[in-house]
Motif scaffolding. Structure first.
Motif, short mmCIF file in Angstrom:
data_model
loop_
_atom_site.label_atom_id
_atom_site.label_comp_id
_atom_site.label_asym_id
_atom_site.label_seq_id
_atom_site.Cartn_x
_atom_site.Cartn_y
_atom_site.Cartn_z
N TYR A 135 0.92 -1.43 0.22
CA TYR A 135 -0.10 -0.29 0.27
C TYR A 135 0.95 0.86 0.38
CZ TYR A 135 -3.03 -3.58 1.43
OH TYR A 135 -4.16 -4.43 1.41
N SER A 136 0.21 2.44 -1.28
CA SER A 136 1.38 3.42 -0.86
C SER A 136 0.26 4.68 0.17
CB SER A 136 1.10 3.89 -2.57
OG SER A 136 -0.22 4.10 -2.75
N SER A 137 1.31 5.56 0.39
CA SER A 137 0.76 7.39 1.33
C SER A 137 -0.89 7.82 0.67
CB SER A 137 1.77 7.63 1.97
OG SER A 137 2.71 7.85 0.48
N ALA A 138 -0.16 7.52 -0.94
CA ALA A 138 -0.76 8.33 -1.67
C ALA A 138 -2.77 7.12 -1.28
CB ALA A 138 -0.68 8.37 -3.22
N ALA A 139 -2.84 5.97 -1.46
CA ALA A 139 -3.72 5.73 -1.43
C ALA A 139 -4.94 6.13 -0.14
CB ALA A 139 -4.25 3.98 -1.54
N PHE A 140 -4.05 6.19 0.81
CA PHE A 140 -4.82 6.93 2.50
C PHE A 140 -5.00 8.10 2.44
CE2 PHE A 140 -3.30 2.72 2.65
CZ PHE A 140 -4.27 2.26 2.57
N GLY A 141 -4.52 9.26 1.64
CA GLY A 141 -4.55 10.77 1.84
C GLY A 141 -3.38 11.18 2.68
N ALA A 142 -2.38 10.53 3.02
CA ALA A 142 -1.76 11.58 3.97
C ALA A 142 -0.13 10.26 3.96
CB ALA A 142 -2.24 11.66 5.09
N VAL A 143 0.39 11.22 3.99
CA VAL A 143 1.12 10.32 4.89
C VAL A 143 1.96 10.44 6.03
CG1 VAL A 143 3.53 11.74 2.06
CG2 VAL A 143 3.77 12.67 4.16
N LYS A 144 3.10 9.13 5.90
CA LYS A 144 3.26 8.98 7.12
C LYS A 144 4.01 9.91 7.99
CE LYS A 144 5.45 5.23 6.06
NZ LYS A 144 6.74 4.07 5.64
N PRO A 145 4.24 10.19 8.75
CA PRO A 145 3.51 9.71 10.65
C PRO A 145 2.47 10.06 10.48
CG PRO A 145 4.97 11.40 10.73
CD PRO A 145 5.05 11.53 9.25
N ALA A 146 1.15 11.04 9.57
CA ALA A 146 -0.16 10.40 10.65
C ALA A 146 -0.78 10.13 10.17
CB ALA A 146 -0.67 11.41 8.78
N ALA A 147 -2.21 9.83 11.12
CA ALA A 147 -2.48 8.70 12.11
C ALA A 147 -3.70 8.12 10.61
CB ALA A 147 -3.19 8.73 12.67
N GLN A 148 -3.79 8.79 9.76
CA GLN A 148 -4.76 8.29 8.62
C GLN A 148 -3.95 7.42 8.00
OE1 GLN A 148 -6.08 12.68 7.22
NE2 GLN A 148 -5.85 11.23 4.79
N THR A 149 -2.75 7.60 7.90
CA THR A 149 -2.36 6.88 6.82
C THR A 149 -2.16 5.81 7.61
OG1 THR A 149 -1.03 8.46 5.95
CG2 THR A 149 -0.53 6.45 5.07
N TYR A 150 -1.85 5.70 8.71
CA TYR A 150 -2.01 3.97 9.61
C TYR A 150 -2.78 3.30 9.67
CZ TYR A 150 2.55 6.24 11.48
OH TYR A 150 3.97 6.67 11.18
N LEU A 151 -4.09 3.87 10.27
CA LEU A 151 -5.15 3.67 10.29
C LEU A 151 -5.57 3.14 8.98
CD1 LEU A 151 -6.12 5.96 13.34
CD2 LEU A 151 -4.99 3.49 13.49
N GLY A 152 -6.02 4.09 8.35
CA GLY A 152 -6.58 3.47 6.35
C GLY A 152 -5.58 2.13 6.16
N CYS A 153 -4.73 1.94 6.32
CA CYS A 153 -3.76 0.87 6.19
C CYS A 153 -4.50 -0.49 6.82
CB CYS A 153 -2.61 1.16 6.00
SG CYS A 153 -1.37 -0.35 5.05
N VAL A 154 -4.28 -0.04 8.39
CA VAL A 154 -5.52 -1.09 8.73
C VAL A 154 -6.77 -1.55 8.99
CG1 VAL A 154 -5.48 -1.54 11.98
CG2 VAL A 154 -3.30 -0.70 10.85
N ALA A 155 -7.50 -0.68 8.68
CA ALA A 155 -8.39 -0.53 8.26
C ALA A 155 -9.07 -1.29 6.76
CB ALA A 155 -9.44 0.79 8.74
N HIS A 156 -8.10 -0.91 5.79
CA HIS A 156 -7.95 -1.76 4.44
C HIS A 156 -7.53 -3.61 4.85
CE1 HIS A 156 -8.33 -1.92 0.44
NE2 HIS A 156 -7.64 -2.56 0.01
N LEU A 157 -6.98 -3.63 5.87
CA LEU A 157 -6.15 -4.84 6.18
C LEU A 157 -7.50 -5.93 6.75
CD1 LEU A 157 -2.32 -4.01 6.60
CD2 LEU A 157 -3.52 -5.79 4.75
N GLY A 158 -8.39 -4.81 8.15
CA GLY A 158 -9.54 -5.86 8.20
C GLY A 158 -8.58 -6.54 9.40
N ALA A 159 -8.04 -5.23 10.04
CA ALA A 159 -7.10 -5.57 11.64
C ALA A 159 -7.73 -4.72 12.13
CB ALA A 159 -5.69 -5.98 11.17
N LEU A 160 -6.56 -4.41 13.22
CA LEU A 160 -6.70 -3.66 14.16
C LEU A 160 -5.53 -2.97 14.61
CD1 LEU A 160 -9.63 -5.84 16.97
CD2 LEU A 160 -10.16 -4.27 15.66
N PRO A 161 -5.59 -2.18 14.93
CA PRO A 161 -4.13 -1.31 15.00
C PRO A 161 -3.11 -1.90 16.45
CG PRO A 161 -6.08 0.35 14.86
CD PRO A 161 -6.83 -0.85 14.79
N GLN A 162 -4.40 -2.23 17.48
CA GLN A 162 -3.24 -2.65 18.52
C GLN A 162 -2.80 -3.88 18.67
OE1 GLN A 162 -6.53 -1.86 18.33
NE2 GLN A 162 -7.51 -3.32 19.92
#
Length: 205
Positions: A135-162
């Motif tokens: 996954y590219s950061s562009a797919a989630f509309g922000a670059v790391k270290p923005a929270a939405q980048t990680y959380l968007g990717c985790v949600a797409h994977l069907g996983a939980l952040p923790q």
């Protein structure tokens, strides 16, 4: 800590080495633009950061880059210069393959979709190992270290952040992942990562 179900790897700086100078030299040779002009167009102008954040689609990005360099920059030319900058980190890839025997693995990289869409050409070992889970950061509309980048990717994977472990060579990106609720480790080298992964029960000793 929650049990880890997904290990999310950064790509450049972890799974592969990134040589900006080689990228600049390749693009300068292909376009005839001075290396300092290439470097400014990609990074100094903020153009690459905008593309990585999803603000520009690939065609708009390439048009803007060509405009700054005074020539047309097509996909093939751009991809060739990008490929020149990438060298797989075989030791880190071997660790990721071992982790895959225990849980899901994926990649989250600060890049535009030109990189992830053409990874079979740019970085074949990563493409083979991770398949569609890149996954590219562009797919989630922000670059790391923005929270939405990680959380968007985790949600797409069907996983939980923790339940997701994130690995990156940037301390700022590791801190961003922790702030977003993920588990995270700072990558220094493959030996140190192997120690961390073994301690977490993700690989055998």
């Amino acid at each position: 800590m929650a049990a880890i179900g997904v290990v999310l790897f950064d790509m450049e700086g972890v799974l592969s080495h990134y040589d900006r100078d080689a990228r600049v030299a390749s693009l300068a040779a292909a376009t005839g633009a001075p290396p300092e002009a290439v470097r400014h167009a990609i990074w100094g102008s903020g153009l690459e950061a905008r593309a990585d954040a999803g603000e520009l689609d690939p065609d708009a990005y390439l048009r803007a880059l060509g405009g700054m360099l005074g020539c047309k920059v097509g996909r093939d030319l751009w991809l060739a210069s990008r490929r020149a900058s990438i060298a797989p980190n075989e030791a880190a890839l071997a660790l990721a393959a071992r982790v895959a025997a225990r849980c899901r693995i994926a990649v989250l990289t600060n890049n535009c979709s030109l990189v992830t869409d053409h990874l079979d050409y740019l970085n074949p070992p990563v493409a083979r190992l991770f398949g569609a889970r890149i996954y590219s950061s562009a797919a989630f509309g922000a670059v790391k270290p923005a929270a939405q980048t990680y959380l968007g990717c985790v949600a797409h994977l069907g996983a939980l952040p923790q339940e997701t472990l994130f690995i990156d060579d940037s301390e700022a990106n590791v801190t961003g992942a922790l702030d977003a609720g993920l588990q995270a480790r700072h990558f220094k080298d493959a030996d140190a990562l192997a120690h961390d992964l073994h301690r977490l029960g993700l690989i055998d000793g």
